[in-house]
Design a protein around this motif. Structure first.
Motif, PDB file in Angstrom:
ATOM      1  N   ALA B  16       0.826  -1.213   0.000  1.00  0.00           N
ATOM      2  CA  ALA B  16       0.000   0.000   0.000  1.00  0.00           C
ATOM      3  C   ALA B  16       0.856   1.258   0.000  1.00  0.00           C
ATOM      4  O   ALA B  16       0.562   2.223  -0.709  1.00  0.00           O
ATOM      5  CB  ALA B  16      -0.942  -0.018   1.200  1.00  0.00           C
ATOM      6  N   ASP B  17       1.950   1.241   0.776  1.00  0.00           N
ATOM      7  CA  ASP B  17       2.822   2.418   0.867  1.00  0.00           C
ATOM      8  C   ASP B  17       3.406   2.791  -0.486  1.00  0.00           C
ATOM      9  O   ASP B  17       3.333   3.941  -0.918  1.00  0.00           O
ATOM     10  CB  ASP B  17       3.968   2.151   1.856  1.00  0.00           C
ATOM     11  CG  ASP B  17       3.490   2.208   3.291  1.00  0.00           C
ATOM     12  OD1 ASP B  17       2.310   2.579   3.487  1.00  0.00           O
ATOM     13  OD2 ASP B  17       4.272   1.864   4.193  1.00  0.00           O
ATOM     14  N   TRP B  20       0.727   3.998  -2.895  1.00  0.00           N
ATOM     15  CA  TRP B  20       0.276   5.342  -2.539  1.00  0.00           C
ATOM     16  C   TRP B  20       1.313   6.377  -2.969  1.00  0.00           C
ATOM     17  O   TRP B  20       0.978   7.405  -3.570  1.00  0.00           O
ATOM     18  CB  TRP B  20       0.002   5.411  -1.039  1.00  0.00           C
ATOM     19  CG  TRP B  20      -0.444   6.764  -0.587  1.00  0.00           C
ATOM     20  CD1 TRP B  20       0.225   7.604   0.230  1.00  0.00           C
ATOM     21  CD2 TRP B  20      -1.652   7.434  -0.962  1.00  0.00           C
ATOM     22  NE1 TRP B  20      -0.485   8.763   0.392  1.00  0.00           N
ATOM     23  CE2 TRP B  20      -1.641   8.686  -0.322  1.00  0.00           C
ATOM     24  CE3 TRP B  20      -2.736   7.101  -1.779  1.00  0.00           C
ATOM     25  CZ2 TRP B  20      -2.677   9.607  -0.476  1.00  0.00           C
ATOM     26  CZ3 TRP B  20      -3.773   8.027  -1.932  1.00  0.00           C
ATOM     27  CH2 TRP B  20      -3.738   9.258  -1.290  1.00  0.00           C
ATOM     28  N   GLU B  21       2.581   6.071  -2.672  1.00  0.00           N
ATOM     29  CA  GLU B  21       3.662   6.996  -2.998  1.00  0.00           C
ATOM     30  C   GLU B  21       3.686   7.298  -4.510  1.00  0.00           C
ATOM     31  O   GLU B  21       3.762   8.451  -4.928  1.00  0.00           O
ATOM     32  CB  GLU B  21       4.980   6.339  -2.563  1.00  0.00           C
ATOM     33  CG  GLU B  21       6.198   7.231  -2.617  1.00  0.00           C
ATOM     34  CD  GLU B  21       7.445   6.397  -2.313  1.00  0.00           C
ATOM     35  OE1 GLU B  21       8.385   6.463  -3.113  1.00  0.00           O
ATOM     36  OE2 GLU B  21       7.440   5.647  -1.309  1.00  0.00           O
ATOM     37  N   THR B  23       1.201   6.815  -6.616  1.00  0.00           N
ATOM     38  CA  THR B  23      -0.043   7.468  -7.031  1.00  0.00           C
ATOM     39  C   THR B  23       0.038   8.969  -6.767  1.00  0.00           C
ATOM     40  O   THR B  23      -0.361   9.773  -7.609  1.00  0.00           O
ATOM     41  CB  THR B  23      -1.254   6.870  -6.273  1.00  0.00           C
ATOM     42  OG1 THR B  23      -1.208   5.454  -6.399  1.00  0.00           O
ATOM     43  CG2 THR B  23      -2.554   7.389  -6.828  1.00  0.00           C
ATOM     44  N   VAL B  24       0.602   9.319  -5.600  1.00  0.00           N
ATOM     45  CA  VAL B  24       0.736  10.738  -5.269  1.00  0.00           C
ATOM     46  C   VAL B  24       1.676  11.416  -6.276  1.00  0.00           C
ATOM     47  O   VAL B  24       1.373  12.487  -6.808  1.00  0.00           O
ATOM     48  CB  VAL B  24       1.248  10.916  -3.820  1.00  0.00           C
ATOM     49  CG1 VAL B  24       1.647  12.360  -3.557  1.00  0.00           C
ATOM     50  CG2 VAL B  24       0.182  10.477  -2.833  1.00  0.00           C
ATOM     51  N   ALA B 191      -4.897   1.536 -10.569  1.00  0.00           N
ATOM     52  CA  ALA B 191      -4.728   2.776  -9.812  1.00  0.00           C
ATOM     53  C   ALA B 191      -4.716   3.971 -10.761  1.00  0.00           C
ATOM     54  O   ALA B 191      -5.274   5.036 -10.469  1.00  0.00           O
ATOM     55  CB  ALA B 191      -3.432   2.722  -9.002  1.00  0.00           C
TER      56      ALA B 191
END
Lengths: 234, 219
Positions: B16-17, B20-21, B23-24, B191
């Motif tokens: 997930a980390d 997320w990283e 995706t940001v 994503a």
């Protein structure tokens, strides 16, 4: 401007072009892959789009499809296909074909659907069957938009095929991927220029072809005429 | 051979980390590119729609530039600007700019001349006509351009992987390199689509909030 010199030197070497797997070989491979992808998409999309336009069904689905496919990253699909066992070239050709379908579908749909209703009525009044109206009235009137769709599609596919190199495939993208891998940035630059030029030249050639296949009365500045809002009677 | 599922929820949870990283990173790059493009394209569109002879040149140049494949543009920019974020950002700005510019010009051109006449008849100067009449009328077209530019940009960021900065594309490529790890490629692709949808809906909602009169007319 060291990189620029490097790129020019590389491009200026005749061997760069003529050796096996040189620019000429790769360009041919690139164009063959493009042709296959466009052919697959066209065989599927043009008849379907024309038929849907003729029957007037599925306009909502058309819009959704056009918008939805834009959000899907081509690279992801190519890599997924490659990971599914369809390597390099095959994956890129199939992915390019998938992304070419919406453009062709929408354009053939709109072309047939947008045929002048008076012409369609005249065809019916002359006793034409539905199929004959489609083939002899609506499709000729739609050639402009279908040709425009094919041109967009071909240019789009030529731009997509270079991604094949990232999935271990061929085509001109190889020059860029190989240059990045070996840190020869002059080659990366040269590869970018070659791919860009191919797309631009092809677009130019197709613009002429599009004008030639569009029936003369439908031509307006190279674009098919679409009636604007009718003038209001005073 | 180990199982290689197309999608694995375990992968998503465990990574997930990382997801997320990236995706940001992807989202920030997209928003930045579209924002810069808007700041340039809208004023340019206003200028171009006033000066006719300029319109042909600018739109023509834009069309030619748009034909250049993104991979090629990144490949041309990277050696000149350095590997990494800058060439990707500049490339993305260029493509987004073309879309927004085209829609701005089209929107301004489509404003009803009778409405412009009415405004002039009420004593509006050129500046007020632009701010209070032309731009609000062209806004739906501009917003449509913004949405198109944003969605295409999200997909195009992934190509940045060729010069080493592709947001979620980086994960896709890594998954491919990593023995065709399907779950990773699939998760990154999904994503990416999700991000495009979220940004698209956000701009659509923003556009609606800015043009409340359109809703009223339909009702």
């Amino acid at each position: 401007m060291n990189v620029l010199t490097e790129a020019l030197v590389w491009l200026n070497d005749p061997l760069t072009w003529t050796r096996s797997d040189g620019i000429i070989d790769l360009t041919v491979e690139h164009l063959v892959m493009t042709a296959i992808a466009v052919a697959i998409a066209a065989v599927f999309a043009i008849p379907l789009g024309a038929w849907l336009g003729h029957t007037g069904q599925g306009s909502g689905a058309m819009v959704t499809l056009g918008n939805a496919t834009r959000a899907v990253p081509t690279l992801g699909i190519i890599l997924l296909l490659a990971a599914g066992g369809l390597f390099g070239n095959g994956a890129a050709v199939l992915a390019a074909a998938i992304f070419a379908v919406p453009v062709l579908l929408v354009n053939s749909y709109e072309g047939v659907r947008g045929a002048d209703p008076a012409a369609r009525d005249a065809g019916r009044g002359m006793g034409m069957s539905g199929t004959r109206v489609l083939f002899q009235v609506e499709l000729p009137l739609a050639t402009g938009l279908i040709a425009a769709g094919l041109r967009t599609t071909i240019v789009q596919v030529v731009a997509t095929i270079p991604l094949a190199a990232l999935a271990g495939g061929g085509g001109l993208g190889q020059i860029i991927a190989f240059g990045m891998g070996t840190q020869r940035y002059g080659q990366v630059l040269a590869g970018g220029i070659v791919v860009a030029l191919l797309a631009l030249v092809l677009d130019g050639v197709l613009a002429v072809a599009q004008r030639l296949v569009t029936p003369a009365p439908l031509r307006v500045n190279g674009r098919p005429r679409r009636p604007r809002k009718a003038p209001v009677e005073p | 051979m180990a199982a290689n599922p197309w999608f694995s929820w375990t992968y998503v949870v465990e990574n997930a980390d990382t997801l997320w990283e990236h995706t940001v990173q992807h989202a920030v790059l997209t928003v930045e590119a579209v924002a810069i493009a808007t700041v340039i394209a809208v004023p340019l569109g206003i200028l171009v729609s006033r000066i006719r002879w300029l319109a042909g040149i600018v739109i023509g140049t834009a069309a030619v530039l748009y034909t250049v494949p993104s991979l090629a543009l990144f490949a041309i920019l990277a050696p000149l600007l350095g590997i990494g974020r800058t060439p990707v950002l500049i490339g993305l700005v260029a493509y987004a700019l073309l879309v927004i510019l085209r829609n701005t010009v089209a929107g301004l051109d489509a404003v009803d001349p009778a409405v412009l006449d009415a405004a002039r008849g009420l004593g509006y100067g050129p500046g007020r006509v632009l701010v209070h009449v032309s731009l609000p009328n062209a806004l739906p077209s501009v917003v449509a351009g913004l949405r198109l530019a944003t969605v295409s940009t999200v997909a195009m960021v992934t190509v940045g992987v060729v010069v080493g900065y592709g947001g979620l594309g980086q994960l896709m490529f890594q998954g491919f390199r990593n023995n065709f790890y399907r779950a990773e490629i699939m998760a990154a692709t999904l994503a990416c689509v999700l991000l495009a949808v979220v940004l698209d809906v956000a701009i659509w909602a923003g556009g609606r909030a800015l043009t409340p009169w359109r809703e009223r007319r339909r009702a």
